[in-house]
Motif scaffolding. Structure first.
Motif, PDB file in Angstrom:
ATOM      1  N   ILE A   1       0.833  -1.205   0.000  1.00  0.00           N
ATOM      2  CA  ILE A   1       0.000   0.000   0.000  1.00  0.00           C
ATOM      3  C   ILE A   1       0.866   1.252   0.000  1.00  0.00           C
ATOM      4  O   ILE A   1       0.630   2.188  -0.773  1.00  0.00           O
ATOM      5  N   SER A   2       1.874   1.294   0.861  1.00  0.00           N
ATOM      6  CA  SER A   2       2.716   2.480   0.965  1.00  0.00           C
ATOM      7  C   SER A   2       3.459   2.763  -0.330  1.00  0.00           C
ATOM      8  O   SER A   2       3.700   3.925  -0.688  1.00  0.00           O
ATOM      9  N   ASN A   3       3.838   1.704  -1.050  1.00  0.00           N
ATOM     10  CA  ASN A   3       4.563   1.862  -2.309  1.00  0.00           C
ATOM     11  C   ASN A   3       3.652   1.851  -3.527  1.00  0.00           C
ATOM     12  O   ASN A   3       4.133   1.857  -4.665  1.00  0.00           O
ATOM     13  N   GLY A   4       2.343   1.805  -3.307  1.00  0.00           N
ATOM     14  CA  GLY A   4       1.392   1.867  -4.411  1.00  0.00           C
ATOM     15  C   GLY A   4       1.440   0.667  -5.334  1.00  0.00           C
ATOM     16  O   GLY A   4       1.056   0.770  -6.499  1.00  0.00           O
ATOM     17  N   VAL A   5       1.886  -0.482  -4.821  1.00  0.00           N
ATOM     18  CA  VAL A   5       1.970  -1.685  -5.644  1.00  0.00           C
ATOM     19  C   VAL A   5       0.606  -2.358  -5.630  1.00  0.00           C
ATOM     20  O   VAL A   5       0.328  -3.248  -4.831  1.00  0.00           O
ATOM     21  N   ALA A   6      -0.280  -1.906  -6.512  1.00  0.00           N
ATOM     22  CA  ALA A   6      -1.625  -2.458  -6.597  1.00  0.00           C
ATOM     23  C   ALA A   6      -1.652  -3.559  -7.652  1.00  0.00           C
ATOM     24  O   ALA A   6      -0.620  -4.120  -8.017  1.00  0.00           O
ATOM     25  N   GLY A   7      -2.837  -3.885  -8.155  1.00  0.00           N
ATOM     26  CA  GLY A   7      -2.953  -4.906  -9.196  1.00  0.00           C
ATOM     27  C   GLY A   7      -2.678  -6.298  -8.666  1.00  0.00           C
ATOM     28  O   GLY A   7      -2.727  -6.545  -7.451  1.00  0.00           O
ATOM     29  N   PRO A   8      -2.349  -7.242  -9.547  1.00  0.00           N
ATOM     30  CA  PRO A   8      -2.091  -8.618  -9.117  1.00  0.00           C
ATOM     31  C   PRO A   8      -0.987  -8.725  -8.057  1.00  0.00           C
ATOM     32  O   PRO A   8      -1.089  -9.525  -7.133  1.00  0.00           O
ATOM     33  N   SER A   9       0.057  -7.900  -8.183  1.00  0.00           N
ATOM     34  CA  SER A   9       1.154  -7.970  -7.209  1.00  0.00           C
ATOM     35  C   SER A   9       0.698  -7.543  -5.830  1.00  0.00           C
ATOM     36  O   SER A   9       1.140  -8.090  -4.820  1.00  0.00           O
ATOM     37  N   GLY A  10      -0.195  -6.559  -5.739  1.00  0.00           N
ATOM     38  CA  GLY A  10      -0.729  -6.142  -4.447  1.00  0.00           C
ATOM     39  C   GLY A  10      -1.713  -7.143  -3.875  1.00  0.00           C
ATOM     40  O   GLY A  10      -1.713  -7.414  -2.678  1.00  0.00           O
ATOM     41  N   ARG A  11      -2.550  -7.715  -4.761  1.00  0.00           N
ATOM     42  CA  ARG A  11      -3.541  -8.688  -4.278  1.00  0.00           C
ATOM     43  C   ARG A  11      -2.880  -9.970  -3.800  1.00  0.00           C
ATOM     44  O   ARG A  11      -3.436 -10.680  -2.956  1.00  0.00           O
ATOM     45  N   ALA A  12      -1.688 -10.289  -4.311  1.00  0.00           N
ATOM     46  CA  ALA A  12      -0.947 -11.445  -3.814  1.00  0.00           C
ATOM     47  C   ALA A  12      -0.384 -11.204  -2.422  1.00  0.00           C
ATOM     48  O   ALA A  12       0.088 -12.133  -1.770  1.00  0.00           O
ATOM     49  N   SER A  13      -0.436  -9.947  -1.955  1.00  0.00           N
ATOM     50  CA  SER A  13      -0.002  -9.596  -0.603  1.00  0.00           C
ATOM     51  C   SER A  13      -1.186  -9.337   0.322  1.00  0.00           C
ATOM     52  O   SER A  13      -1.054  -8.669   1.349  1.00  0.00           O
ATOM     53  N   GLY A  14      -2.362  -9.842  -0.048  1.00  0.00           N
ATOM     54  CA  GLY A  14      -3.527  -9.721   0.813  1.00  0.00           C
ATOM     55  C   GLY A  14      -4.268  -8.412   0.711  1.00  0.00           C
ATOM     56  O   GLY A  14      -5.153  -8.127   1.529  1.00  0.00           O
TER      57      GLY A  14
END
Length: 552
Positions: A398-411
């Motif tokens: 969230i802090s680094n704005g890594v959304a999309g599939p890569s963010g969803r793989a982190s819950g």
């Protein structure tokens, strides 16, 4: 936040925003636009940012640098991951000779790169930012290209013969307790460090991207990201083109997410015009977006496996991907750069064989997925290469704005199709795939699971494409009213956004493209520290960034 009562149709509570900001910045002024909009003086901006994050606005979704003529500054778009409401903040300075604003890179880490981008193109120095270097252009570039007074004379910045431009120092503008700001020189790599280049010409960087990598034996100590090798100045070009003329650029950034990118720009213009898109066009757009998502994830599957040595998997993935490209080519006339979306709908109706070919593709894709899992996913060597490697926590995502599939793989449940539905997504039954492993294996597996959900979406629409127009009637010359708008879609690699500032002309005063991949590449340094050099390829490939999307 769970009991937040919205008081208008925009999805935010202006009373709530005024209360949060007013406690730390009574001088702030407010306007009701498409999202809550506040103008905050720079002296109170950092304190305001801290208060907003504490109140739940923990995702900096877009940072827009802008030259308003009488001032330089930024517009920040913030989103709450509790209720996915959005607000925007304007911060500006009238000092054009030595413009300075306070950095919020310690509040939202994504600003570390995005403030450097603003410095590169507008010359705004961010106080207390640890690394004020240019991000895309050479350090000896003269001028700031996105300023309105930029001198475009090519003699000022002539084409230079290549020479190695390595400066292992940077500048930080540090403010003391009395408010005085002074420049400090800081070291990037010390002379004692062993630094190697991964790229810019390297197959596993997925384009001309360069990682200057400090190693301790085989262990990665630090990575310095070098961008700008294919920079084409799309945002500057758009300022001199009409809105329909800008659409084709959106194919040429993330060329595996061309149709969703086009969709985003057109939706932003349509929002500004108050234009209603025919339902047939909306359904066609969603079908095309989901076919694009599948073919993008298939290419990820094949190239990622190839990066790790499983070359056979590439041919498996390309087999089904060719079926999609044939379908898209029949309707759009192209296989990668489609230029199919247009303001008001799409440029042409579906090919007569579209429905039949899609129905033939769906069972082939389901069969292919089973083969992928049998060939690769269950392979013990493959799992050992990925599991526990490149762990990205939800908070860091969230802090680094890594959304999309890569963010969803982190819950992190951040799928724009669910959180802020657009087109007809709000009417469809599909799951937002979220996994908790946070590592390279979950980032790989999640994309294959998303293919299943895209198939589910397509199945609901393919026999229910309504009759009617495929494009609304629009003026021959499109002029947007004065104002600014921001639109987000769920592109193949994450939340893709377009910001338009209009002065009432047929060309945008400012068009900002908020791609997904700069943030994905920017997190590589964090994820690889302490990992082996061989794992750098595993981690970078699992993020699935596309370099021309970075170098806009």
């Amino acid at each position: 936040k769970e009991d937040l009562a919205y008081i208008n149709a925009y999805g935010y509570n202006m009373v709530d925003i005024k209360e949060i900001i007013g406690k730390v910045c009574p001088e702030a002024t407010f306007e009701e636009k498409e999202v809550a909009y506040a103008i905050v003086p720079d002296a109170k901006w950092h304190d305001t940012a801290v208060a907003l994050k504490a109140a739940g606005y923990d995702w900096l979704i877009c940072l827009v640098g802008e030259d308003w003529g009488d001032a330089l500054g930024c517009v920040y778009y913030l989103k709450s991951t509790a209720d996915y409401s959005t607000i925007s903040i304007k911060v500006a300075t009238t000092d054009r000779e030595n413009p300075m604003l306070h950095s919020v890179s310690d509040v939202w880490h994504v600003a570390l790169l995005e403030e450097r981008e603003v410095f590169d193109f507008f010359g705004i120095k961010f106080i207390n930012h640890p690394d004020m270097r240019r991000l895309f252009l050479r350090n000896d570039w003269v001028g700031y290209p996105l300023r309105k007074d930029y001198d475009e004379n090519p003699d000022i910045n002539p084409v230079r013969l290549y020479h190695e431009e390595v400066d292992d120092t940077t500048t930080a503008y540090v403010e003391d307790d009395k408010g005085n700001v002074k420049a400090e020189t800081r070291e990037i790599f010390s002379p004692q460090e062993f630094v190697v280049n991964i790229g810019p010409q390297h197959p596993a960087t997925h384009g001309v991207l360069r990682f200057r990598t400090s190693l301790d034996g085989e262990e990665v100590k630090k990575i310095d990201l070098y961008c700008g090798y294919v920079h084409r100045g799309i945002e500057k070009l758009c300022e001199k083109l009409t809105y329909p003329q800008t659409i084709h650029f959106f194919d040429r950034m993330d060329y595996f997410s061309a149709l969703p990118n086009e969709h985003c720009l057109c939706a932003c213009v349509e929002k500004a015009l108050g234009l209603e898109v025919p339902r047939r066009a909306q359904v066609i757009r969603v079908l095309m977006d989901e076919l694009s998502r599948i073919e993008s994830h298939l290419l990820f599957f094949g190239t990622y496996c190839m990066d790790l040595g499983a070359t056979t998997a590439l041919f498996y993935g390309l087999r089904e991907r060719e079926m999609i490209l044939d379908i898209l080519e029949a309707t759009c006339g192209a296989r990668m750069t489609f230029n199919y979306n247009t303001i008001g709908g799409v440029r042409a109706d579906l090919h007569p064989d579209f429905q039949q070919k899609v129905k033939e593709f769906i069972p082939a894709m389901r069969k292919g997925l089973k083969e992928y899992h049998k060939l690769v996913t269950g392979n013990v060597i493959f799992q050992n290469r990925l599991k526990g490697v490149g762990v990205l926590s939800k908070e860091d995502a969230i802090s680094n704005g890594v959304a999309g599939p890569s963010g969803r793989a982190s819950g992190w449940a951040c799928d724009v199709r669910k959180t802020n539905p657009y087109a007809v997504y709000g009417e469809l039954d599909f799951e937002q795939v979220v996994m908790e492993g946070c590592d390279s294996f979950d980032r790989y597996l999640l994309r294959l699971k998303e293919i299943e959900q895209s198939i589910k979406i397509i199945e609901q629409l393919i026999d229910n494409i309504p009759e009617g127009d495929y494009c609304a009637k629009v003026p021959k010359i499109i002029k947007l009213p004065e104002g600014h708008w921001y639109q987000t879609v769920e592109a193949c690699r994450g939340a893709f956004g377009v910001y338009i500032d209009s002065r009432g002309d047929k060309t945008p005063y400012r068009l900002k493209i908020n791609g997904t991949c700069l943030r994905l590449a920017g997190i590589v340094d964090h994820l690889t520290r302490g990992e082996k050099i061989a794992d750098l390829i595993t981690i970078g490939g699992s993020l699935d960034y596309i370099v021309p999307d970075i170098d806009r």
